[in-house]
Design a protein around this motif. Structure first.
Motif, short mmCIF file in Angstrom:
data_model
loop_
_atom_site.label_atom_id
_atom_site.label_comp_id
_atom_site.label_asym_id
_atom_site.label_seq_id
_atom_site.Cartn_x
_atom_site.Cartn_y
_atom_site.Cartn_z
N GLY A 96 2.59 -6.97 5.28
CA GLY A 96 3.73 -6.90 6.20
C GLY A 96 4.95 -6.26 5.55
N ALA A 97 5.23 -6.64 4.31
CA ALA A 97 6.37 -6.05 3.60
C ALA A 97 6.16 -4.55 3.37
CB ALA A 97 6.59 -6.77 2.28
N THR A 98 4.94 -4.16 3.04
CA THR A 98 4.65 -2.74 2.82
C THR A 98 4.81 -1.95 4.12
OG1 THR A 98 3.10 -3.32 1.06
CG2 THR A 98 2.90 -1.12 2.01
N ILE A 99 4.30 -2.48 5.22
CA ILE A 99 4.42 -1.79 6.50
C ILE A 99 5.89 -1.69 6.92
CG2 ILE A 99 3.93 -2.00 8.98
CD1 ILE A 99 1.17 -3.14 8.16
N ALA A 100 6.65 -2.75 6.71
CA ALA A 100 8.08 -2.73 7.06
C ALA A 100 8.83 -1.69 6.23
CB ALA A 100 8.69 -4.12 6.87
N CYS A 101 8.52 -1.60 4.95
CA CYS A 101 9.19 -0.61 4.09
C CYS A 101 8.86 0.81 4.51
CB CYS A 101 8.81 -0.84 2.63
SG CYS A 101 9.55 -2.30 1.92
N VAL A 102 7.60 1.07 4.79
CA VAL A 102 7.20 2.41 5.22
C VAL A 102 7.85 2.76 6.56
CG1 VAL A 102 5.22 3.79 5.97
CG2 VAL A 102 5.06 2.42 3.90
N ALA A 103 7.92 1.78 7.47
CA ALA A 103 8.52 2.03 8.78
C ALA A 103 10.02 2.26 8.69
CB ALA A 103 8.22 0.86 9.72
N LEU A 104 10.68 1.69 7.70
CA LEU A 104 12.13 1.82 7.58
C LEU A 104 12.59 3.05 6.80
CD1 LEU A 104 13.20 -1.89 7.08
CD2 LEU A 104 13.58 -0.45 9.07
#
Length: 126
Positions: A96-104
């Motif tokens: 989840g943290a990785t996906i959030a970072c990539v999305a931001l």
């Protein structure tokens, strides 16, 4: 004046550790993470208001560059096997943290606007 930058970093670190303890983060990695966020926000605010002297900024930049190896070393001490054995929440949190970072990334890229390009590198910088 460089010592003022180090003092600002130390204050952010202490505040981050206290905040991490208050929020129940059992390891110091949470405190260092909060300290990094506080340092970024406070440095940006000081820079925008014109209250950050150049020498103090150099002290902050030096120690903020040292934070990355510190966080990596602290994360290496964590017991990953025990965290994964505790359930899937560790994997879910990491993904989840990785996906959030990539999305931001595009969101953060738009914050700066279209300023002038960086100057070319000097001969001693290459």
């Amino acid at each position: 004046m460089i010592i003022y930058g180090v003092a600002a970093l130390a204050a952010c670190h202490l505040a981050g550790v206290i905040l991490g303890d208050l929020l129940g983060v059992q390891s110091n990695v949470g405190g260092v993470g909060f300290a990094m966020l506080l340092l970024i926000v406070s440095t940006d605010w000081l820079r925008r208001t014109g209250r950050l002297p150049q020498l103090s900024e150099q002290g902050i930049l030096f120690w903020s560059a040292m934070y990355i190896p510190i966080v990596v070393a602290m994360a290496a001490q964590q017991n990953v096997v025990a965290a994964l054995a505790g359930g899937p929440i560790a994997i879910i949190a990491g993904v989840g943290a990785t996906i959030a970072c990539v999305a931001l990334v595009p969101v953060v890229a738009r914050i700066g606007g279209q300023d002038a390009p960086l100057p070319p590198l000097m001969a001693q910088e290459v």
